[in-house]
Design a protein around this motif. Structure first.
Motif, PDB file in Angstrom:
ATOM      1  N   TYR A  35       0.834  -1.199   0.000  1.00  0.00           N
ATOM      2  CA  TYR A  35       0.000   0.000   0.000  1.00  0.00           C
ATOM      3  C   TYR A  35       0.873   1.256   0.000  1.00  0.00           C
ATOM      4  CZ  TYR A  35      -4.627  -2.080   0.680  1.00  0.00           C
ATOM      5  OH  TYR A  35      -5.809  -2.750   0.499  1.00  0.00           O
ATOM      6  N   ARG A  36       1.917   1.219   0.834  1.00  0.00           N
ATOM      7  CA  ARG A  36       2.813   2.383   0.903  1.00  0.00           C
ATOM      8  C   ARG A  36       3.481   2.642  -0.433  1.00  0.00           C
ATOM      9  NH1 ARG A  36       8.313   3.272   2.037  1.00  0.00           N
ATOM     10  NH2 ARG A  36       8.749   1.102   2.571  1.00  0.00           N
ATOM     11  N   MET A  37       3.984   1.591  -1.054  1.00  0.00           N
ATOM     12  CA  MET A  37       4.666   1.776  -2.325  1.00  0.00           C
ATOM     13  C   MET A  37       3.703   2.239  -3.417  1.00  0.00           C
ATOM     14  SD  MET A  37       7.698   1.288  -1.478  1.00  0.00           S
ATOM     15  CE  MET A  37       8.300   1.632  -3.129  1.00  0.00           C
ATOM     16  N   THR A  38       2.470   1.736  -3.386  1.00  0.00           N
ATOM     17  CA  THR A  38       1.484   2.180  -4.374  1.00  0.00           C
ATOM     18  C   THR A  38       1.165   3.655  -4.194  1.00  0.00           C
ATOM     19  OG1 THR A  38       0.502  -0.041  -4.438  1.00  0.00           O
ATOM     20  CG2 THR A  38      -0.830   1.777  -5.303  1.00  0.00           C
ATOM     21  N   MET A  39       0.954   4.076  -2.953  1.00  0.00           N
ATOM     22  CA  MET A  39       0.672   5.479  -2.692  1.00  0.00           C
ATOM     23  C   MET A  39       1.880   6.357  -2.995  1.00  0.00           C
ATOM     24  SD  MET A  39      -2.470   5.470  -1.830  1.00  0.00           S
ATOM     25  CE  MET A  39      -2.612   7.181  -1.340  1.00  0.00           C
ATOM     26  N   GLU A  40       3.072   5.856  -2.703  1.00  0.00           N
ATOM     27  CA  GLU A  40       4.268   6.631  -3.012  1.00  0.00           C
ATOM     28  C   GLU A  40       4.479   6.743  -4.515  1.00  0.00           C
ATOM     29  OE1 GLU A  40       7.543   4.967  -0.884  1.00  0.00           O
ATOM     30  OE2 GLU A  40       6.985   5.923   1.012  1.00  0.00           O
ATOM     31  N   MET A  41       4.156   5.673  -5.237  1.00  0.00           N
ATOM     32  CA  MET A  41       4.207   5.760  -6.692  1.00  0.00           C
ATOM     33  C   MET A  41       3.205   6.795  -7.200  1.00  0.00           C
ATOM     34  SD  MET A  41       6.466   3.817  -8.094  1.00  0.00           S
ATOM     35  CE  MET A  41       7.479   2.376  -7.767  1.00  0.00           C
ATOM     36  N   ALA A  42       2.014   6.794  -6.603  1.00  0.00           N
ATOM     37  CA  ALA A  42       1.027   7.807  -6.980  1.00  0.00           C
ATOM     38  C   ALA A  42       1.545   9.206  -6.643  1.00  0.00           C
ATOM     39  CB  ALA A  42      -0.300   7.541  -6.256  1.00  0.00           C
ATOM     40  N   ALA A  55       9.194   0.093 -10.586  1.00  0.00           N
ATOM     41  CA  ALA A  55       8.280  -0.297  -9.515  1.00  0.00           C
ATOM     42  C   ALA A  55       8.848  -1.431  -8.682  1.00  0.00           C
ATOM     43  CB  ALA A  55       6.929  -0.703 -10.111  1.00  0.00           C
ATOM     44  N   VAL A  56       9.366  -2.470  -9.321  1.00  0.00           N
ATOM     45  CA  VAL A  56       9.905  -3.597  -8.553  1.00  0.00           C
ATOM     46  C   VAL A  56      11.225  -3.224  -7.882  1.00  0.00           C
ATOM     47  CG1 VAL A  56      11.143  -4.618 -10.510  1.00  0.00           C
ATOM     48  CG2 VAL A  56      10.397  -6.062  -8.628  1.00  0.00           C
ATOM     49  N   SER A  57      12.009  -2.339  -8.495  1.00  0.00           N
ATOM     50  CA  SER A  57      13.266  -1.924  -7.871  1.00  0.00           C
ATOM     51  C   SER A  57      13.029  -1.112  -6.602  1.00  0.00           C
ATOM     52  CB  SER A  57      14.097  -1.109  -8.855  1.00  0.00           C
ATOM     53  OG  SER A  57      13.512   0.159  -9.110  1.00  0.00           O
ATOM     54  N   LEU A  58      11.896  -0.426  -6.520  1.00  0.00           N
ATOM     55  CA  LEU A  58      11.553   0.329  -5.312  1.00  0.00           C
ATOM     56  C   LEU A  58      10.824  -0.526  -4.290  1.00  0.00           C
ATOM     57  CD1 LEU A  58      10.366   3.692  -6.928  1.00  0.00           C
ATOM     58  CD2 LEU A  58      12.587   3.188  -5.898  1.00  0.00           C
ATOM     59  N   ILE A  68       6.192   6.803 -17.628  1.00  0.00           N
ATOM     60  CA  ILE A  68       7.017   6.080 -16.661  1.00  0.00           C
ATOM     61  C   ILE A  68       6.283   5.913 -15.333  1.00  0.00           C
ATOM     62  CG2 ILE A  68       9.127   6.205 -15.274  1.00  0.00           C
ATOM     63  CD1 ILE A  68      10.497   7.540 -17.611  1.00  0.00           C
ATOM     64  N   LEU A  69       5.718   7.011 -14.849  1.00  0.00           N
ATOM     65  CA  LEU A  69       5.126   6.989 -13.517  1.00  0.00           C
ATOM     66  C   LEU A  69       3.794   6.246 -13.488  1.00  0.00           C
ATOM     67  CD1 LEU A  69       6.012  10.636 -12.443  1.00  0.00           C
ATOM     68  CD2 LEU A  69       7.231   8.517 -11.949  1.00  0.00           C
ATOM     69  N   VAL A  70       2.997   6.383 -14.546  1.00  0.00           N
ATOM     70  CA  VAL A  70       1.720   5.662 -14.591  1.00  0.00           C
ATOM     71  C   VAL A  70       1.962   4.158 -14.641  1.00  0.00           C
ATOM     72  CG1 VAL A  70      -0.303   5.189 -16.014  1.00  0.00           C
ATOM     73  CG2 VAL A  70       0.362   7.543 -15.564  1.00  0.00           C
ATOM     74  N   SER A  71       2.902   3.726 -15.463  1.00  0.00           N
ATOM     75  CA  SER A  71       3.195   2.294 -15.530  1.00  0.00           C
ATOM     76  C   SER A  71       3.755   1.782 -14.214  1.00  0.00           C
ATOM     77  CB  SER A  71       4.177   2.014 -16.666  1.00  0.00           C
ATOM     78  OG  SER A  71       5.431   2.632 -16.426  1.00  0.00           O
ATOM     79  N   ALA A  72       4.526   2.617 -13.511  1.00  0.00           N
ATOM     80  CA  ALA A  72       5.057   2.211 -12.204  1.00  0.00           C
ATOM     81  C   ALA A  72       3.935   2.061 -11.180  1.00  0.00           C
ATOM     82  CB  ALA A  72       6.093   3.221 -11.718  1.00  0.00           C
ATOM     83  N   VAL A  73       2.998   3.004 -11.189  1.00  0.00           N
ATOM     84  CA  VAL A  73       1.884   2.939 -10.239  1.00  0.00           C
ATOM     85  C   VAL A  73       1.005   1.720 -10.512  1.00  0.00           C
ATOM     86  CG1 VAL A  73      -0.220   4.101  -9.494  1.00  0.00           C
ATOM     87  CG2 VAL A  73       1.856   5.417  -9.821  1.00  0.00           C
ATOM     88  N   LEU A  74       0.674   1.492 -11.774  1.00  0.00           N
ATOM     89  CA  LEU A  74      -0.218   0.389 -12.111  1.00  0.00           C
ATOM     90  C   LEU A  74       0.427  -0.976 -11.905  1.00  0.00           C
ATOM     91  CD1 LEU A  74      -1.904   1.790 -15.364  1.00  0.00           C
ATOM     92  CD2 LEU A  74      -2.780   1.830 -13.021  1.00  0.00           C
TER      93      LEU A  74
END
Length: 505
Positions: A186-193, A386-389, A328-334
């Motif tokens: 959840y944290r990583m998803t919100m941080e990606m957002a 996304a996976v690296s973070l 980049i950021l949308v694909s990371a979030v999704l």
């Protein structure tokens, strides 16, 4: 005749007691175990509020990662050598603040709002001001390099004092390893957002400051040629990002309750920071995780920092900068929830191979800098980012549990592990960004120039393609060899031991 029968019941009476004694604790323990299991679960609201707490730092980090170099070089018009000092100074300041933050947080006592939460809330007003002045153009020109160095160092140090207790809070949400992994997702998803929001909002606001025809208006741009409109736009963007700190921190405080570990004494005093740092430095799985992600995180930082400069000066993708950053950021979030499922299904070590997906595409972008190729590369880079973070922050709680299982030490381990990890990754990022920015200076980069020489174009291609590729491959090789990083199973066993010992006590 009345006497002999008397002792018989007395002798038989204690017989059932051992049986009852052996059965009763088992049933009570099972009942308490089920109650603890239910208590260990985190609600959806708690996970969301916890994730929101990490949004401000990611919003600010995203804006600085993609646009700070462009702002310093083309708006503040600082020489590239001074920009290198600004970036290195800020990263080193943030890295040096990590062990300091870990030391003081480790020695702090528990308050009514917890042991970590007061540190998060106390940093909020100061970091918001530091971030705003980082994008403010002072009226003087001779000492602008010193101005931005001071505020970038202050911002990075304060961000560290906020991030260390916030990330360490994962260990104090619940003793359940699975719930901690879920909260981390959840944290990583919100941080990606937050990363998406930072790059989008900041980029949309300041896009008018970098119109393509700006270079046609001034063939030889000087410091006085900077438009007041550009200064105003950057100040507005800085103010918008700064406001996210008090808003998100308030939601974090209202929605998350810090729950200490059952072994955590009320005094909050456990293993000293320096002694714990010496022990963690000799823990082989932790060393392998840190060293491998030194290279991987540095590669991600280099690619983010030079994407905008590459599109502006080394290719004809100036009009696609905002679209590429968003891709980049949308694909990371999704892809973050998808990676969390893969972590649970196939294991964390296997999922690390997802990072190397960006390697061939990064080389392709440097070789064929066209718009269709750039968007494909941006999408794949977001998935790999996304996976690296997500991966290191998902592995760290398991490492803490494994270390605790081996050494049986007191509280405070979470701040030691988290602060030292961030320290080394920031130090690696500082070195990578400093050296790469100096390479632009040696190549002949002209601050504020409309066109750069061929040497600068070649250098940007190397920085966007070859450098991240070598770093990623090196980090993955280190991660895949040597001692295995503890899995969630070990963490679950320790969490079960903690709940069992606590309930029996």
């Amino acid at each position: 005749m009345g006497g002999p029968p008397g002792p018989a019941p007395a002798a038989e009476a204690p017989a059932p007691q051992p049986e009852a004694h052996t059965v009763e604790p088992s049933s009570v323990s099972a009942k308490r175990g089920r109650e603890d299991s239910r208590a260990d679960r985190l609600s959806f609201c708690t996970k969301v509020c916890y994730g929101i707490g990490g949004v401000p730092n990611q919003v600010a980090s995203s804006a600085t990662a993609f646009y700070l170099q462009l702002f310093l070089l083309d708006v503040a018009q600082i020489p590239a050598a001074q920009v290198s000092l600004v970036l290195v100074g800020g990263k080193v300041s943030g890295a040096a603040a990590d062990p300091v933050a870990g030391f003081f947080i480790n020695r702090s006592r528990r308050t009514g709002s917890g042991r970590l939460m007061p540190w998060v809330l106390g940093c909020v007003p100061f970091i918001a001001l530091a971030y705003f002045f980082l994008w403010f153009l002072p009226p003087f020109s001779s000492l602008r390099g010193l101005w931005y160095t001071a505020f970038y160092c202050l911002f990075q140090a304060l961000a560290t004092f906020l991030q260390v207790p916030y990330t360490a809070l994962t260990m104090l949400l619940t003793p359940s390893a699975r719930e901690r992994d879920s909260a981390t997702a959840y944290r990583m998803t919100m941080e990606m957002a937050g990363t998406l929001m930072g790059a989008t909002v900041h980029g949309l606001i300041v896009s008018g400051a970098h119109r393509p025809h700006r270079c046609e208006e001034a063939t030889f741009p000087r410091l006085e040629a900077v438009s007041a409109d550009a200064i105003r736009l950057y100040s507005i963007a800085a103010a918008v990002v700064a406001v996210t700190y008090p808003v998100c921190s308030t939601l974090l405080c209202l929605g998350v309750k810090e729950r200490p570990d059952p072994s955590d004494p009320d005094s909050g005093q456990g293993l000293s920071f320096l002694a714990g740092l010496g022990l963690t430095a000799r823990h082989p799985p932790y060393l392998k995780l840190v060293v491998s992600f030194l290279f991987i995180s540095a590669a991600v930082q280099v690619e983010q920092s030079y994407l905008v400069l590459f599109c502006t000066h080394a290719s004809r993708l100036h009009d696609h900068v905002q679209g590429l950053v968003l891709t980049i950021l949308v694909s990371a979030v999704l892809s973050t929830p998808l990676w969390e499922c893969i972590l649970q299904r196939f294991g964390k070590r296997t999922s690390a191979f997802g990072i190397c997906v960006m390697v061939p595409f990064a080389i392709l972008l440097a070789a064929v800098p066209t718009a269709p190729v750039a968007y494909v590369v941006a999408f794949v880079s977001g998935v790999s980012t996304a996976v690296s973070l997500l991966l290191p922050w998902s592995m760290l709680p398991d490492l803490v549990d494994d270390f605790q299982r081996q050494h049986q030490l007191g509280p405070g381990l979470e701040t030691i592990f988290y602060s030292s990890y961030v320290f080394f990754t920031k130090l690696a990022g500082a070195g990578a960004l400093g050296i790469s920015t100096l390479s632009l200076e040696f190549a002949g980069y002209k601050a504020g120039g409309c066109q750069q020489v061929e040497e600068v174009v070649v250098t940007l291609k190397v920085l966007i393609g070859a450098v991240p590729t070598c770093m990623i491959l090196t980090g993955l090789c280190i991660l895949m060899v040597g001692p295995k990083v503890p899995s969630q199973d070990t963490s679950c066993q320790l969490s079960l031991q903690r709940r069992t010992s606590y309930s029996l006590a």
